[in-house]
Design a protein around this motif. Structure first.
Motif, mmCIF file in Angstrom:
data_model
loop_
_atom_site.group_PDB
_atom_site.id
_atom_site.type_symbol
_atom_site.label_atom_id
_atom_site.label_comp_id
_atom_site.label_asym_id
_atom_site.label_seq_id
_atom_site.Cartn_x
_atom_site.Cartn_y
_atom_site.Cartn_z
ATOM 1 N N LEU A 39 -8.282 8.510 -4.215
ATOM 2 C CA LEU A 39 -9.033 8.444 -3.495
ATOM 3 C C LEU A 39 -9.593 6.667 -3.036
ATOM 4 C CD1 LEU A 39 -12.300 9.867 -6.443
ATOM 5 C CD2 LEU A 39 -11.548 10.645 -4.166
ATOM 6 N N SER A 40 -8.808 5.910 -3.719
ATOM 7 C CA SER A 40 -8.729 4.000 -2.738
ATOM 8 C C SER A 40 -7.905 4.287 -1.555
ATOM 9 C CB SER A 40 -8.609 3.938 -3.869
ATOM 10 O OG SER A 40 -7.828 3.570 -4.762
ATOM 11 N N THR A 92 3.571 8.879 4.676
ATOM 12 C CA THR A 92 3.236 7.413 4.367
ATOM 13 C C THR A 92 4.218 6.776 5.093
ATOM 14 O OG1 THR A 92 1.786 8.372 2.334
ATOM 15 C CG2 THR A 92 2.445 5.883 2.684
ATOM 16 N N TYR A 93 5.701 7.450 5.127
ATOM 17 C CA TYR A 93 6.375 6.685 5.704
ATOM 18 C C TYR A 93 7.027 6.895 7.658
ATOM 19 C CZ TYR A 93 7.848 5.533 1.291
ATOM 20 O OH TYR A 93 8.415 4.896 0.178
ATOM 21 N N LYS A 97 1.078 -1.329 0.438
ATOM 22 C CA LYS A 97 0.695 0.103 -0.139
ATOM 23 C C LYS A 97 1.299 1.136 -0.390
ATOM 24 C CE LYS A 97 -4.377 2.065 2.394
ATOM 25 N NZ LYS A 97 -4.894 1.833 2.699
ATOM 26 N N ARG A 98 2.015 1.297 0.732
ATOM 27 C CA ARG A 98 3.277 2.721 0.475
ATOM 28 C C ARG A 98 3.471 2.557 -0.679
ATOM 29 N NH1 ARG A 98 7.138 2.718 5.763
ATOM 30 N NH2 ARG A 98 8.628 1.315 4.236
ATOM 31 N N PHE A 113 4.194 5.937 -5.852
ATOM 32 C CA PHE A 113 4.159 6.146 -7.052
ATOM 33 C C PHE A 113 2.851 6.997 -7.821
ATOM 34 C CE2 PHE A 113 1.658 4.576 -11.083
ATOM 35 C CZ PHE A 113 2.445 4.782 -11.577
ATOM 36 N N THR A 114 2.033 7.209 -6.965
ATOM 37 C CA THR A 114 0.426 8.548 -6.960
ATOM 38 C C THR A 114 1.339 9.945 -6.910
ATOM 39 O OG1 THR A 114 -0.851 6.266 -5.938
ATOM 40 C CG2 THR A 114 -1.318 9.407 -6.371
#
Length: 528
Positions: free
Chosen positions: A191-192, A135-136, A16-17, A22-23
């Motif tokens: 969004l996800s 996120t990290y 997920k991270r 990537f996004t």
């Protein structure tokens, strides 16, 4: 919207991270590539839309003005709408306006859609950096900055070769259409996957700092226009440039007054009391100056002096960017290991001076790509040592929401540094080449045997091609004049590299005086 009270729940692990990373990099790249991708398509746009060169320059200006207006407001807008919603909305605005840019039927339609695209794009950089950092876990956040840095450094270099390839093989609207599928993918992933931290209550419409917004637009919008168009309009000799410069000054004055006196300002200027952020903001400006200035001057030199195509000129810079990208993970690990960032920045500045000095002694009217390869690799190493340490050092003594506000200042400062760099470089080249031309002409003495011999040789060549003696002599003088102009321009490029290098060298002692933040592992969990 998914709101979270526990800041640690924003940290992700595993696949997920990787997807969120990537996004964020995709969005940062989309925004930055679009600042430079249009440069090589301006001639095609001019032809197909029936515009003048001055009109078509607005395609770049409109995007830059919108970008630099939105960046300082990003922290506040994230709090108003929730970070995930704001990020997704920005990607949608960017994507839809990209499609509309490709469908524009006249130049002013294109300029209007580019402005809207810039409004969406300006938010992507700072918000992507924030999401990526959150996120990290704290001990890996310098690595997050390094990953983000790859996108920011590589982006400006990818634009020209990618734009050149698309224009040569398809047509100019496709430089905008390419954003559409990538934008849709980024929106769905945002969004996800992305979560939003909980902010305080939203401000009611009557509490919003509308005057702060107006003064910010007056200041930044006018300043950006002046920087983009100053040289071609002869700076303060032009009434529009003079008027907008005055408007920008008063905009800045009233903006500072408003933000320091209003209870809920749109940009929190008080965060600039932090000494490290003050130095970091100045360093970000110089980094933007060096990064965008050198990215701007090298393609111009190779195209105007060496006669390269836009694609070849863009390709030349790719090894430098790849080198920076390869260095980023190692720099992230060095910061995690406790190497003081100020020493890394000082070394980076010295290396960048070395690159500039190398180029100063290297450029001629027939320098080949093989001569510039290693200096550009050196540039890549220097930029790698500057970007991540400057970002982490700037924010190292800030906490909580102040970190996000500080990030907005460094982002805006980097953009403005690039604009100032390009404006100063174009003005300097124009004026410095005139001085060199005067000096060179003074050395061409028509009574000297060597000069007479060269003119006679050129005249003989033109007579051999069928021109009359008088026509051939006129052509010989014309050729000699062109040669002098070209040499004068080369000398002005050499001066630019020398002064750019000296600017970086002068900064070294100031960097070494910075006090290191107490926390080596910077907590950026509340960064907006």
């Amino acid at each position: 919207m998914e709101n979270l009270t526990d800041k640690d729940s924003l940290v992700e692990y595993g696949f997920k991270r990787a997807l969120i990373t990537f996004t964020c990099i995709l969005c940062a790249l989309l925004e930055i590539v679009d600042t430079t991708i249009v440069n090589v398509a301006l001639n095609d746009m001019k032809g197909s839309l029936g515009a003048t060169l001055t009109d078509v320059a607005w395609v770049i200006t409109a995007y830059a003005i919108a970008n630099v207006i939105v960046i300082p407001m990003t922290s506040w807008l994230s709090q108003q709408f929730g970070r995930r919603n704001y990020f997704a909305a920005s990607i949608i605005i960017f994507t839809v306006s990209s499609f509309l840019c490709g469908n524009a039927t006249n130049i002013w339609e294109l300029v209007a859609f580019r402005f809207i695209q810039g409004m969406g794009g300006g938010a992507l950089l700072v918000t992507a950096q924030t999401i990526l950092t959150e996120t990290y876990p704290p001990e890996k956040r310098s690595m997050a900055q390094a990953i983000y840095g790859m996108g920011v450094i590589v982006g400006p270099t990818l634009g020209p070769p990618l734009g050149g390839y698309i224009v040569d093989n398809f047509s100019w609207p496709y430089i905008f259409y390419i954003n559409v599928p990538l934008g849709i993918l980024a929106t769905l992933m945002t969004l996800s996957l992305v979560k939003s931290p909980r902010y305080g209550a939203k401000q009611a419409a009557k509490e919003v700092d509308w005057w702060g917004m107006v003064f910010l637009i007056m200041f930044i919008g006018s300043l950006q226009f002046v920087l983009e168009h100053g040289q071609q309009d002869d700076w303060f000799e032009d009434s529009t440039i003079l008027g907008l410069s005055i408007l920008s000054f008063f905009g800045l004055f009233f903006f500072i007054w408003r933000e320091l006196t209003y209870t809920k300002p749109i940009v929190n200027l008080r965060v600039l009391k932090d000494k490290n952020l003050q130095v970091g903001t100045v360093m970000s400006f110089i980094l933007g100056f060096g990064l965008f200035g050198s990215t701007f001057i090298i393609p111009i030199y190779t195209q105007s002096i060496l006669g390269w195509t836009a694609t070849d000129a863009g390709m030349l810079l790719i090894p430098s960017s790849v080198m920076t990208g390869l260095m980023m993970p190692f720099i992230g690990k060095m910061i995690q290991a406790g190497v003081p960032q100020k020493y890394m920045v000082a070394v980076g500045l010295c290396i960048f001076f070395g690159f500039s000095f190398f180029m100063y002694g290297l450029i001629t009217n027939d320098t080949g790509s093989e001569h510039m390869f290693w200096p550009l690799i050196v540039r890549g190493i220097g930029l790698g040592l500057l970007f991540v340490p400057v970002m982490t050092l700037s924010l190292s003594t800030l906490q909580g929401k102040a970190i996000g506000e500080g990030a907005s200042f460094t982002g805006m400062s980097r953009q403005l540094g690039g604009s100032f760099g390009i404006a100063l470089i174009t003005t300097f080249i124009s004026r410095d080449s005139q001085h060199h031309r005067v000096d060179l002409i003074a050395n061409i003495d028509a009574t000297k045997f060597e000069v007479q011999q060269r003119i006679a040789q050129m005249q003989a060549n033109f007579i051999g091609k069928g021109f009359s003696p008088n026509e051939a002599l006129a052509k010989a003088y014309q050729l000699l004049d062109g040669s002098v102009t070209k040499q004068a321009t080369i000398l002005s490029y050499m001066d630019v590299f020398l002064y750019l290098g000296l600017l970086f060298l002068i900064c070294v002692p100031f960097v070494l005086l910075i006090k290191q933040g107490k926390k080596q592992k910077v907590d950026m969990s509340n960064m907006h």
